[in-house]
Design a protein around this motif. Structure first.
Motif, PDB file in Angstrom:
ATOM      1  N   UNK A 160       0.835  -1.201   0.000  1.00  0.00           N
ATOM      2  CA  UNK A 160       0.000   0.000   0.000  1.00  0.00           C
ATOM      3  C   UNK A 160       0.870   1.250   0.000  1.00  0.00           C
ATOM      4  N   UNK A 161       1.954   1.248   0.775  1.00  0.00           N
ATOM      5  CA  UNK A 161       2.876   2.390   0.757  1.00  0.00           C
ATOM      6  C   UNK A 161       3.494   2.568  -0.622  1.00  0.00           C
ATOM      7  N   UNK A 162       3.911   1.463  -1.220  1.00  0.00           N
ATOM      8  CA  UNK A 162       4.587   1.545  -2.513  1.00  0.00           C
ATOM      9  C   UNK A 162       3.619   1.937  -3.631  1.00  0.00           C
ATOM     10  N   UNK A 163       2.466   1.306  -3.671  1.00  0.00           N
ATOM     11  CA  UNK A 163       1.525   1.544  -4.769  1.00  0.00           C
ATOM     12  C   UNK A 163       0.819   2.894  -4.675  1.00  0.00           C
ATOM     13  N   UNK A 164       0.792   3.496  -3.507  1.00  0.00           N
ATOM     14  CA  UNK A 164       0.143   4.805  -3.375  1.00  0.00           C
ATOM     15  C   UNK A 164       0.987   5.912  -3.999  1.00  0.00           C
ATOM     16  N   UNK A 165       2.277   5.662  -4.160  1.00  0.00           N
ATOM     17  CA  UNK A 165       3.231   6.637  -4.702  1.00  0.00           C
ATOM     18  C   UNK A 165       3.137   7.962  -3.950  1.00  0.00           C
ATOM     19  N   UNK A 166       3.068   7.854  -2.634  1.00  0.00           N
ATOM     20  CA  UNK A 166       3.000   9.023  -1.763  1.00  0.00           C
ATOM     21  C   UNK A 166       4.384   9.645  -1.659  1.00  0.00           C
ATOM     22  N   UNK A 167       4.506  10.930  -1.991  1.00  0.00           N
ATOM     23  CA  UNK A 167       5.812  11.599  -1.978  1.00  0.00           C
ATOM     24  C   UNK A 167       6.079  12.336  -0.676  1.00  0.00           C
ATOM     25  N   UNK A 168       5.304  12.060   0.352  1.00  0.00           N
ATOM     26  CA  UNK A 168       5.519  12.692   1.653  1.00  0.00           C
ATOM     27  C   UNK A 168       6.805  12.157   2.263  1.00  0.00           C
ATOM     28  N   UNK A 169       7.640  13.054   2.766  1.00  0.00           N
ATOM     29  CA  UNK A 169       8.885  12.662   3.421  1.00  0.00           C
ATOM     30  C   UNK A 169       8.638  12.637   4.923  1.00  0.00           C
ATOM     31  N   UNK A 170       8.768  11.465   5.529  1.00  0.00           N
ATOM     32  CA  UNK A 170       8.443  11.280   6.938  1.00  0.00           C
ATOM     33  C   UNK A 170       9.384  12.079   7.830  1.00  0.00           C
ATOM     34  N   UNK A 208      12.147  14.773   7.193  1.00  0.00           N
ATOM     35  CA  UNK A 208      12.925  15.578   6.251  1.00  0.00           C
ATOM     36  C   UNK A 208      14.303  15.987   6.778  1.00  0.00           C
ATOM     37  N   UNK A 209      14.506  15.945   8.083  1.00  0.00           N
ATOM     38  CA  UNK A 209      15.791  16.326   8.647  1.00  0.00           C
ATOM     39  C   UNK A 209      16.731  15.135   8.813  1.00  0.00           C
ATOM     40  N   UNK A 210      16.311  13.975   8.367  1.00  0.00           N
ATOM     41  CA  UNK A 210      17.140  12.785   8.514  1.00  0.00           C
ATOM     42  C   UNK A 210      18.329  12.817   7.561  1.00  0.00           C
ATOM     43  N   UNK A 211      19.261  11.901   7.801  1.00  0.00           N
ATOM     44  CA  UNK A 211      20.449  11.835   6.972  1.00  0.00           C
ATOM     45  C   UNK A 211      20.078  11.454   5.532  1.00  0.00           C
ATOM     46  N   UNK A 212      19.137  10.535   5.390  1.00  0.00           N
ATOM     47  CA  UNK A 212      18.649  10.146   4.071  1.00  0.00           C
ATOM     48  C   UNK A 212      17.142  10.365   4.024  1.00  0.00           C
ATOM     49  N   UNK A 213      16.686  11.549   3.651  1.00  0.00           N
ATOM     50  CA  UNK A 213      15.240  11.751   3.552  1.00  0.00           C
ATOM     51  C   UNK A 213      14.669  10.865   2.449  1.00  0.00           C
ATOM     52  N   UNK A 214      13.598  10.166   2.767  1.00  0.00           N
ATOM     53  CA  UNK A 214      13.051   9.177   1.853  1.00  0.00           C
ATOM     54  C   UNK A 214      11.538   9.333   1.797  1.00  0.00           C
ATOM     55  N   UNK A 215      10.984   9.208   0.619  1.00  0.00           N
ATOM     56  CA  UNK A 215       9.531   9.329   0.470  1.00  0.00           C
ATOM     57  C   UNK A 215       8.866   8.018   0.896  1.00  0.00           C
ATOM     58  N   UNK A 216       7.566   8.092   1.118  1.00  0.00           N
ATOM     59  CA  UNK A 216       6.840   6.912   1.588  1.00  0.00           C
ATOM     60  C   UNK A 216       6.857   5.774   0.577  1.00  0.00           C
ATOM     61  N   UNK A 217       6.729   6.081  -0.707  1.00  0.00           N
ATOM     62  CA  UNK A 217       6.691   4.986  -1.681  1.00  0.00           C
ATOM     63  C   UNK A 217       8.055   4.317  -1.806  1.00  0.00           C
TER      64      UNK A 217
END
Length: 103
Positions: free
Chosen positions: A27-37, A39-48
Motif C-alpha cells: 500500500x505504501x509503494x503503490x500509493x506513490x505518496x511523496x511525503x517525506x516522513x 525531512x531532517x534525517x540523513x537520508x530523507x526518503x519518500x513513503x513509496x
C-alpha cells in the motif's frame, strides 16, 4: 501429533503476519505518496520508496515462511495445486520488487 499441530499453527501465524506486512508495504509503494516522513534525517526518503525498500528486505523471509507453509501446514495427501497456493504472496511480492527495481 500435538507437536506437529503446534508447528502448523505457528507457521500459519507466521504466514498471516507476513501477509499483513506485505499489504502494508504494498500500500505504501503503490500509493506513490511523496511525503517525506523525516525531512531532517540523513537520508530523507519518500513513503513509496520506503515501501519499496521494505518489500525488498522482506522478500526472503516471506519466501521462507511460504515454503514452510507448503511443507508443513497441509497434509501430504492434499493436492499439489492447493499446497502451491501458499506461494501467492511471494509471487506478488516478487512482482512488486521487480517493478520497484526496474522503475
Amino acid at each position: 501429533m500435538k507437536k506437529y499441530r503446534t508447528l502448523s499453527i505457528f507457521i500459519s501465524a507466521l504466514n498471516a503476519i507476513g501477509i499483513v506486512c506485505l499489504i502494508y508495504c504494498a500500500a505504501l509503494y503503490l500509493s506513490h505518496d511523496t511525503y517525506i516522513v523525516n525531512p531532517d534525517g540523513m537520508l530523507p526518503i519518500t513513503n513509496w520508496e520506503r515501501g519499496g525498500m521494505m518489500l525488498i528486505m522482506g522478500q526472503l523471509p516471506m519466501l521462507i515462511a511460504n515454503t514452510l507453509g507448503f511443507l508443513f501446514v497441509l497434509k501430504k495427501e492434499t493436492s499439489i495445486f492447493k499446497r502451491l497456493l501458499f506461494f501467492i504472496p511471494s509471487i506478488i511480492e516478487v512482482i512488486l520488487v521487480l517493478h520497484y527495481i526496474i522503475r
